[in-house]
Design an enzyme around this catalytic site. Structure first.
Site, PDB file in Angstrom:
ATOM      1  N   LEU A  62       0.824  -1.211   0.000  1.00 27.41           N
ATOM      2  CA  LEU A  62       0.000   0.000   0.000  1.00 27.41           C
ATOM      3  C   LEU A  62       0.858   1.262   0.000  1.00 27.41           C
ATOM      4  O   LEU A  62       0.623   2.186  -0.759  1.00 27.41           O
ATOM      5  CB  LEU A  62      -0.932  -0.011   1.212  1.00 27.41           C
ATOM      6  CG  LEU A  62      -1.966  -1.145   1.193  1.00 27.41           C
ATOM      7  CD1 LEU A  62      -2.485  -1.432   2.583  1.00 27.41           C
ATOM      8  CD2 LEU A  62      -3.120  -0.796   0.259  1.00 27.41           C
ATOM      9  N   HIS A 177       9.887 -15.672   0.803  1.00 23.55           N
ATOM     10  CA  HIS A 177      10.203 -15.461  -0.618  1.00 23.55           C
ATOM     11  C   HIS A 177      11.460 -16.266  -0.928  1.00 23.55           C
ATOM     12  O   HIS A 177      12.548 -15.869  -0.517  1.00 23.55           O
ATOM     13  CB  HIS A 177      10.468 -13.980  -0.906  1.00 23.55           C
ATOM     14  CG  HIS A 177       9.271 -13.113  -0.739  1.00 23.55           C
ATOM     15  ND1 HIS A 177       8.602 -12.557  -1.801  1.00 23.55           N
ATOM     16  CD2 HIS A 177       8.603 -12.710   0.373  1.00 23.55           C
ATOM     17  CE1 HIS A 177       7.574 -11.845  -1.347  1.00 23.55           C
ATOM     18  NE2 HIS A 177       7.568 -11.919  -0.040  1.00 23.55           N
ATOM     19  N   ASP A 303       1.031  -9.176  -6.387  1.00 18.38           N
ATOM     20  CA  ASP A 303       2.350  -8.629  -6.046  1.00 18.38           C
ATOM     21  C   ASP A 303       2.380  -7.134  -6.404  1.00 18.38           C
ATOM     22  O   ASP A 303       3.272  -6.643  -7.080  1.00 18.38           O
ATOM     23  CB  ASP A 303       3.477  -9.377  -6.764  1.00 18.38           C
ATOM     24  CG  ASP A 303       4.822  -9.190  -6.065  1.00 18.38           C
ATOM     25  OD1 ASP A 303       4.822  -8.838  -4.876  1.00 18.38           O
ATOM     26  OD2 ASP A 303       5.866  -9.396  -6.710  1.00 18.38           O
TER      27      ASP A 303
END
Lengths: 420, 330
Positions: A62, A177, A303
């Site tokens: 965001l 990740h 993503d």
């Protein structure tokens, strides 16, 4: 609270016939016929449209670190314009969510915007560093659903193992990740024909598979719950399948751009195709699509990383990686249906039930009594996606000018119309 | 291959290097340029070379034009030959050593460009450490400015490739029958990439590369070459050996153990030169690490055309500069 009627849409989990859907008090209260005493206060015309549960996007940044334009409000608007009603925030945000105060700040900003539900990830390490754990217990108490260090490395496997052990004792999922940072190096494109051609430093597939395989060994060792973020290559799917077959508590997602673009999108030094992990080969894409179809990969996410224009205004290796993708997540996922890759049921499951399960949330349905988080999609009507019309503050997209068949026309959250 | 054939028609470079009439506008990479235009560059270079038999002779072709040498990375040879080429064409030349200038003070590349443009320069000769820098600059300059790529990251060094084609042509008029071997750090080399594209564009019979795997890009064969780990096999019967410079920092990244091992396995010794075809030549873009890429006796030997390459560099760059400005002056 408004009493809402969504008229004449085809409900995603129903037959082909159109039915009205009634919402009140934030819930779905009736299908087909209105409940007794129901007076319609607001109508949403859904004739010829698909009505599905709002998408849950596992990866939305965001307020990215280092960017000035994207705000919780602008990116919430982008999310609902894309039919996304719940976002799980990435940890690469400012302020870094490594303290309850930082997490609460983001929660308040998103609540003030009043458009989407937020599920927060906490930063596993303080300041996204590599050795000092954040106060994970406190992060959980403030509402974090999991922890992650994003694309930043952990110092070594010992630190990572402790993160996993500590997180599992706090009942937190580790969002990981898989990327070996030494192997990835300064790489900015898949280490393959395109990187060879353009003279770009490459990120080998082994950077992902080596990290994934090591992590799988640690999951076996610790029993910690791990979610693998943004798989990009075929060999990673192979390793994931072995882990799942062994019964390990793991799950995985893929970014939607990996299902549509390959390394060739980088040709011409196209900075909007600069992402990490990088776009890979057709064979990788094929295997990822198959894994989504079979449910080996349970969630498709955007993503979403909105960037200021300056971040892409440099020679390719010096540009920041990332795509502002939340507005194209649902339309592109449904394109997988019209392209014959997925059934409609599967596409919706990877956007709703899959991510809900990963976040430990109830599976969204269109049953009476369910939360009225909905998305109305007009189908079979060509439209052109244009970067200049995006709601996100970041217009960094490689999909500018794409012709799509599915368009989000209305989004309802908690029974309230938040986009139309 | 017909005269208008473009070797890599889909390359974005094809779209921006030529103007609507198909004339050279920017020179960024070999790919995307028609073979006829590449031949024209060699032809024009030939005419300049006979004209400049007396090296002081000036041609008033670019009088009144301002050429900026914009070097974000240190260079002596390339910058000097560009400067000489521009001066022989009577252009005004501005040398900006950007490695120590504004961009290191935090000014963005884009701001630097806008400032220079405001000074009404006609051409940027750019060297930059990032691949794709010249393409990026072209997307952001005004219409009246030409951009010449003098080396971008690992991507391209097309003027070097053209001067090497010029040199090669002096020795081998028929390219279709010859084999050329590039030896050394292909992975990090912009010279190698442009060289390979140029060799393909000119229809060289056989292109080979020789290096340990650490110095080869993955999928090197996709570039249109055959790779060899053994220099002996790679050189056998070849008509030209193009040696690449081995940067000292490669010894630190575990690419090669040390200089002496590199020389032992990949150095061009007098004995290895004998593996070349009878009339085979030795080329190097410079600067040479003697005793690493090649034995001194080979660098200075009868097969070496290294100084000829430097000499040709001026004429070839004169040709490229004047052709890129042609749409604007003729």
């Amino acid at each position: 609270m408004t009493r809402l009627c969504i008229q004449g849409g085809v409900l995603a989990d129903q037959t082909e016939t159109a039915q009205d859907l009634y919402c009140a008090e934030g819930k779905i209260v009736g299908i087909g016929a209105a409940p007794a005493d129901f007076t319609v206060e607001q109508e949403v015309d859904a004739k010829g449209c698909l009505v599905m549960p709002g998408a849950i996007d596992l990866a939305v940044c965001l307020t990215p670190i280092g960017e000035f334009r994207p705000t919780a409000l602008s990116e919430s608007r982008a999310a609902v314009a894309g039919g996304v009603t719940t976002v799980c925030s990435l940890v690469e945000t400012q302020p870094i969510p490594d303290s309850p105060a930082a997490v609460r700040l983001l929660m308040e900003q998103v609540a003030d915007a009043g458009l989407v539900h937020l599920k927060s990830l906490g930063a596993a390490m303080q300041d996204l560093g590599d050795t000092q754990l954040s106060s994970l217990g406190a992060l959980r108490e403030v509402g974090c659903v999991g922890i992650s260090n994003g694309l930043r490395p952990y110092a070594n496997l010992l630190v990572l193992r402790r993160v996993m052990e500590y997180a599992s004792s706090q009942d937190l999922t580790v969002f990981y990740h898989p990327m070996d940072h030494a192997l990835a190096g300064e790489g900015c494109a898949h280490e393959g024909a395109t990187a060879a051609h353009l003279g770009l430093p490459g990120v080998p597939s082994a950077a992902e598979t080596a990290a994934l395989a090591q992590m799988m060994a640690l999951v076996q060792d610790t029993g910690a719950r791990v979610h693998f973020c943004r798989l990009s290559c075929a060999a990673a799917v192979d390793i994931l399948e072995i882990g799942l077959d062994t019964g390990l508590p793991v799950s995985a997602d893929v970014a939607i751009h990996q299902l549509f673009l390959t390394e060739e999108a980088v040709e011409g030094f196209e900075a909007n195709a600069h992402v990490l992990p990088p776009l890979r080969t057709e064979a990788d894409q094929h295997r990822l699509r198959e894994a989504v179809r079979k449910g080996v990969i349970r969630a498709i996410c955007s993503d979403h990383r909105p960037l200021d224009p300056d971040a892409k205004a440099a020679p390719f290796p010096a540009t920041r990686p990332g795509i502002a993708g939340v507005e194209t997540l649902v339309p592109l996922s449904l394109k997988l249906v019209s392209d014959g890759v997925l059934s409609l049921e599967t596409a919706i499951a990877r956007l709703t039930a899959g991510p809900a399960e990963i976040l430990g949330r109830p599976v969204p349905t269109l049953e009476p009594g369910a939360t009225a988080d909905l998305c109305v999609v007009r189908q079979n009507e060509s439209w052109t996606f244009e970067a200049s019309n995006m709601h996100s503050a970041g217009h960094n997209t490689p999909f500018d000018g794409w012709t799509l068949q599915d368009r989000v026309v209305a989004t309802i959250r908690d029974g309230r119309l938040v986009y139309a | 291959m017909s005269d208008q054939t473009v070797l890599f028609p889909n390359a974005s470079a094809a779209r921006c290097q030529l103007d609507e009439q198909g004339r050279l506008r920017h020179f960024l990479s070999i790919e995307g340029l028609p073979v006829a235009l590449l031949e024209e560059i060699l032809e024009m270079a030939r005419s300049f070379q006979s004209a400049s038999g007396r090296s002081t002779q000036k041609i008033p072709l670019l009088r009144g034009k301002t050429i900026v040498n914009l070097f974000f990375e240190a260079s002596t040879r390339t910058r000097t030959t560009f400067e000489l080429a521009a001066k022989r064409l009577s252009a005004d030349v501005l040398n900006l050593d950007m490695a120590t200038a504004a961009t290191t003070k935090g000014e963005s590349l884009l701001d630097t460009l806008r400032n220079l443009q405001a000074m009404h320069c006609d051409m940027f000769v750019v060297r930059h450490h990032e691949s794709g820098a010249a393409h990026f600059i072209v997307q952001h300059v005004e219409d009246h400015v030409s951009v010449i790529n003098a080396g971008d990251g690992r991507h391209a060094h097309p003027t070097q490739a053209m001067l090497d084609m010029f040199t090669l042509r002096q020795h081998f008029p028929d390219f279709s029958q010859i084999a050329v071997t590039i030896v050394g750090d292909i992975l990090h080399s912009r010279v190698a990439r442009s060289e390979i594209q140029a060799l393909r564009a000119f229809g060289i019979g056989e292109i080979r590369v020789v290096a340990p795997r650490t110095l080869l890009p993955q999928e090197v064969q996709s570039l249109g070459v055959v790779s060899y780990a053994s220099i002996e096999e790679g050189l056998a019967g070849a008509h030209a050996a193009i040696l690449l410079r081995l940067q000292k920092e490669r010894m630190h990244g575990s690419f090669v153990p040390n200089e002496s091992e590199y020389y032992r396995l990949y150095g061009l010794t007098r004995a290895r030169v004998e593996l070349l075809a009878k009339d085979g030549i030795v080329m190097h873009p410079g600067p040479v690490n003697r005793g690493v890429e090649a034995e001194s006796a080979v660098v200075d030997g009868p097969r070496s055309v290294i100084l000829q390459q430097v000499r040709n560099g001026i004429a070839v760059r004169m040709a490229i500069l004047s052709m890129a400005m042609r749409g604007r002056i003729w």
